[in-house]
Design an enzyme around this catalytic site. Structure first.
Site, PDB file in Angstrom:
ATOM      1  N   ASP A 162       0.860  -1.183   0.000  1.00  0.00           N
ATOM      2  CA  ASP A 162       0.000   0.000   0.000  1.00  0.00           C
ATOM      3  C   ASP A 162       0.899   1.238   0.000  1.00  0.00           C
ATOM      4  O   ASP A 162       1.557   1.536   0.993  1.00  0.00           O
ATOM      5  CB  ASP A 162      -0.874  -0.055   1.272  1.00  0.00           C
ATOM      6  N   HIS A 163       0.910   1.939  -1.114  1.00  0.00           N
ATOM      7  CA  HIS A 163       1.833   3.072  -1.252  1.00  0.00           C
ATOM      8  C   HIS A 163       1.421   4.264  -0.385  1.00  0.00           C
ATOM      9  O   HIS A 163       2.180   5.223  -0.230  1.00  0.00           O
ATOM     10  CB  HIS A 163       1.931   3.488  -2.726  1.00  0.00           C
ATOM     11  N   ARG A 164       0.226   4.224   0.196  1.00  0.00           N
ATOM     12  CA  ARG A 164      -0.147   5.309   1.115  1.00  0.00           C
ATOM     13  C   ARG A 164       0.743   5.270   2.342  1.00  0.00           C
ATOM     14  O   ARG A 164       0.997   6.279   2.973  1.00  0.00           O
ATOM     15  CB  ARG A 164      -1.620   5.158   1.549  1.00  0.00           C
TER      16      ARG A 164
END
Ligand code: CAO
Length: 436
Positions: free
Chosen positions: A408-410
């Protein structure tokens, strides 16, 4: 006239039903088709309607009673003459009483019709009010600068719905952001999982058969769609030289077998990944996006994707970091068997922080699994194979294991993901496993 209301034929092979609840009392006036009781057969729960309007004279059953098809449930006085005997002590004449019943039924019908008309009137009024409100809001003068309007457009906020806090209700960029935030908070973590795509009529091209999705397929479809819609995925790939590890595995597989387990690459990966999660706690965390917080978990529970006849299931192995490889091998085998034999309990599928999906037993050189919410990463394992690897100026045959990390690049950046996956590869290559 007194009419008996009996239990009608419900369906083939059903000749008895139980009274769940009775909706009427003696003296009540009932209309045609009004429900008088709730009944339950072994196939369904259903309402029993009366086919005769009138006044309830006698109720012949009570809650919990078993009633046979054709058995009398209650009697109704239809009020239109007949053999009814005058009851002792009654002051009214039979004709008077029947007239009263008739009048009561008539009145009830009239009242209901009036209520329906009123309901329709109110609905029409409400519809008109809604339209008026819509017209007003679309015409509403909005005091906001072009940059604030642009911000609203970018955030997908309808500017006329924003409460302006400036002079003369002027809307500031802060007002727009606060409005957007309140929308996100109201919708919580829920994602509407829908697919608006209109399917073509496939039967135009050949024979088709429609089948309902079973429960597991439905849950997987909902979860995967929600994960894919909310998580900005990035995929990192690497390969581990597992030549030495294979020697280790062969050496110890008999030891593990004696304990009732199978020393597979998945069991070894559980142990190594648990170590990696201790070292890189972000990969063991969850994201509270609405509150902009990261939830670090002090325990390491890991899900393992299991391919079953019913579809994908992900049982969770708890406290992986505290268990030996032998214990993990035994537990993994048991969990996979339980999942395949439909013995897995719902709580055994919950609480995982990270997951491993190993398709290597089946084949393939690489794949990118979807991160299971609320996890932030998942390890994908493909089939190891012997490859020529250039070492110290010459090609050597080495057993290479392809790995992928979906994240999850968040929460996780590319460099962190690359380091995390490299750490796992090096642990596999250097047989760090022997040190655990
Ligand atoms: N490379 C090469 N061989 C592999 C391998 C890999 N990555 N992974 C497993 N194997 C081999 C094993 O060594 C074993 O070989 P032998 O029969 O010769 O001993 C064979 O494949 C079968 O392994 P296994 O399935 O019994 O054991 P496992 O612990 O490796 O895997 C489990 C367990 C539950 C992960 C697996 O059975 C499974 O269900 N995998 C499918 C997961 C899945 O569907 N993922 C997709 C989900 S979408 O995200």
């Amino acid at each position: 006239m007194i009419k008996e209301i009996k239990l009608p034929e419900i369906a083939d092979n059903i000749d008895v039903a139980t009274v769940v609840s009775i909706h009427v009392s003696v003296g009540d006036t009932v209309l045609q088709d009004e429900s008088i009781a709730e009944m339950e057969s072994d196939k369904a729960v259903f309402d029993l309607p009366t086919d005769t309007p009138g006044t309830i004279k006698e109720i012949k059953v009570k809650e919990g009673d078993e009633v046979k098809v054709g058995q009398v449930v209650l009697t109704v006085d239809t009020g239109d003459g007949g053999e009814e005997k005058e009851e002792k002590g009654e002051e009214k004449s039979e004709t008077e009483e029947k007239d009263e019943v008739k009048a009561e039924v008539k009145e009830k019908i009239e009242v209901e019709e009036k209520a329906k008309d009123k309901e329709k009137e109110v609905e029409a009024e409400e519809e008109e009010e809604d339209k008026e409100e819509e017209r007003k809001s679309s015409k509403k003068e909005v005091a906001a600068s072009p940059s604030v309007r642009r911000l609203a457009r970018e955030l997908g906020v309808e500017i006329h719905k924003v409460e302006g806090t400036g002079p003369y209700n002027r809307i500031s960029s802060e007002d727009v952001k606060a409005h957007a935030k309140s929308i996100i908070q109201q919708s919580g973590d829920k994602v509407t999982v829908k697919d608006d795509y209109e399917l073509p009529d496939f039967s135009k091209y050949g024979d088709i058969e429609r089948q309902p999705m079973d429960k597991i397929r439905k849950i997987t479809a909902e979860n995967m769609t929600a994960s894919w819609q909310t998580i900005p995925h990035v995929f990192q790939f690497d390969k581990a030289d597992v030549t030495n590890l294979e020697t280790f595995r062969k050496k110890y597989e008999k030891v593990v077998e004696k304990e009732g387990g199978k020393l597979t690459v998945t069991a070894i990966l559980l142990k190594i990944t648990a170590k990696a999660l201790e070292k890189f706690p972000k990969f063991n965390a969850s994201l509270d996006f609405n509150n902009k917080e990261i939830i670090y978990k002090k325990y390491i529970h890991m899900g393992v994707a299991v391919d079953t006849e019913r579809g994908l299931l992900v049982p969770v192995i708890r406290d992986v970091n505290k268990k030996t490889i032998t214990e993990l091998s035994v537990e993994l085998g048991e969990m996979a068997e339980k999942a395949r034999n439909k013995k897995i309990m719902p709580d055994e599928l919950q609480g995982g922080n990270f997951a491993i999906s190993n398709l290597g037993g089946i084949g393939g050189t690489g794949f990118t699994p979807i991160v299971y919410r609320p996890n932030v990463a998942i390890l994908g394992v493909s089939r190891s194979s012997t490859e020529p690897v250039f070492i110290n100026g010459e090609f050597k045959p080495r057993m290479m294991l392809p790995l992928s990390l979906s994240y999850d690049h968040r929460l996780i950046d590319g460099a962190e993901a690359a380091r995390f996956l490299r750490w796992i590869c090096e642990a596999l290559e250097n047989s760090l496993i022997t040190m655990f």
